[in-house]
Design an enzyme around this catalytic site. Sequence first.
Site, mmCIF file in Angstrom:
data_model
loop_
_atom_site.group_PDB
_atom_site.id
_atom_site.type_symbol
_atom_site.label_atom_id
_atom_site.label_comp_id
_atom_site.label_asym_id
_atom_site.label_seq_id
_atom_site.Cartn_x
_atom_site.Cartn_y
_atom_site.Cartn_z
ATOM 1 N N GLN A 99 0.818 -1.204 0.000
ATOM 2 C CA GLN A 99 0.000 0.000 0.000
ATOM 3 C C GLN A 99 0.854 1.257 0.000
ATOM 4 O OE1 GLN A 99 -2.753 0.099 3.247
ATOM 5 N NE2 GLN A 99 -3.894 1.852 2.484
ATOM 6 N N CYS A 105 -6.829 0.015 1.535
ATOM 7 C CA CYS A 105 -6.419 -1.295 2.044
ATOM 8 C C CYS A 105 -7.470 -2.355 1.758
ATOM 9 C CB CYS A 105 -6.143 -1.223 3.542
ATOM 10 S SG CYS A 105 -7.616 -0.935 4.549
ATOM 11 N N HIS A 264 -8.915 -1.811 9.521
ATOM 12 C CA HIS A 264 -7.934 -2.060 8.468
ATOM 13 C C HIS A 264 -8.138 -3.488 7.967
ATOM 14 C CE1 HIS A 264 -4.149 -1.697 6.337
ATOM 15 N NE2 HIS A 264 -3.636 -2.731 6.966
ATOM 16 N N ASN A 288 -0.905 -8.124 6.186
ATOM 17 C CA ASN A 288 -1.198 -6.696 6.195
ATOM 18 C C ASN A 288 -0.800 -6.123 4.831
ATOM 19 O OD1 ASN A 288 -1.216 -3.908 6.558
ATOM 20 N ND2 ASN A 288 -0.281 -3.984 8.572
ATOM 21 N N TRP A 290 -0.017 -3.340 3.941
ATOM 22 C CA TRP A 290 1.075 -2.372 3.997
ATOM 23 C C TRP A 290 2.416 -3.014 3.635
ATOM 24 C CZ3 TRP A 290 -0.103 0.206 9.415
ATOM 25 C CH2 TRP A 290 -1.249 1.008 9.296
#
Length: 400
Positions: A99, A105, A264, A288, A290
């Site tokens: 991300q 997300c 998230h 995740n 990210w």
Amino acid sequence: MSALAARIAKQQAAAGGLGSHQKAVKYLGQDFEKLRQQCLDAGVLFKDPEFPACPSALGHKDLGPQSPQTQGIVWKRPPELCANPQFIVGGATRTDICQGSLGDCWLLAALASLTLNQELLHRVVPRGQDFQQNYAGIFHFQFWQYGEWVEVVVDDRLPSKDGELLFLHSETGNEFWGALLEKAYAKLNGSYEALTGGSTVEGFEDLTGGISEYYDLKKPPARLFQIIQKALRAGSLLACSIHVSSAAEAGAEVTTRHKLVKSHAYSVTGVIEVDFRGRPEKLIRLRNPWGEVEWTGAWSDDAPEWNDIDPRQKEELDRRAEDGEFWMSFLDFLGQFSRLEICNLSPDSLSSEELHKWNLVLFNGRWTRGSSAGGCANFPGKVGGQVAGAHLPYLLELPR
């Protein structure tokens, strides 16, 4: 053309296969093959007149022309960003999805899950695209919209700042299929800013045409681990999230004591049962989007629990990398997370070991005020793929 004539024409086109994966509808009438050939014949790189590289493609408010976030943005093609750009390197994987500074997300978690099913991935990301053979600065993707597959064409001018991609990027830095897909989805929705905040279920359904279901992890069914196991075997897409507990947490980056981010979306990428100190232990693997910030509790990277299982399993499962992916016990998963979303790629029941064949019927209708014109998925009265009256929480975390 009258409304009746238009409806008849659409029915005739559908009967001829239009809207299927093999014969997707051309979004805004743009034909990828024709446009690419025109560019190759003229010796120019494609510039998309329908989604130009200008401020309106970014957004109108938080990503509007006067926003501090958009200052210094330069639109660059991949060959201008790195020496050896590649569309896909060694097969598309979930680590390709990292991300950027956009709060999408929910989409990225769905996209990372999609990479676990390569056949389905290549419905969305057609093969035969690269930066070498027949490169003309044009790429295409397919999305499921309102009961049919739609082909979206984009040029490869991407927003960057200080020589780096601003939004979705790959772990390697020279792989661009994810960034270009994000741009195509932004075009379909009007702008990049339109992707900020959403439900992972929306991403799942637009990437697959599948049917979604939801589980409240505070009241899970007794066989949920087996349901997840079966869903992953069937190629279904799964994601989970943690609800915020107060108004003060909404819209903020709130992290739990063990580094789980609230509001998230996380992808669910695997489950396994291991022998731990003479008893079975159920584990679940999450990611995740990210590409960093991982669970630090039991069964996290380098946690002591790994020393009490078979060394071969430990070597296979404990990757010890800051890549956003981690294991945790299934009991901790139930205790920490609030919601599980599963997008099924067939209507067979996941709650039973038996296959129950369903008949799938598609009704083409219209938006009706007060009935089906619900707008976004968290509107209380929306129907058509969602349960009327259900409140679907949007994921509004801060972008990286």
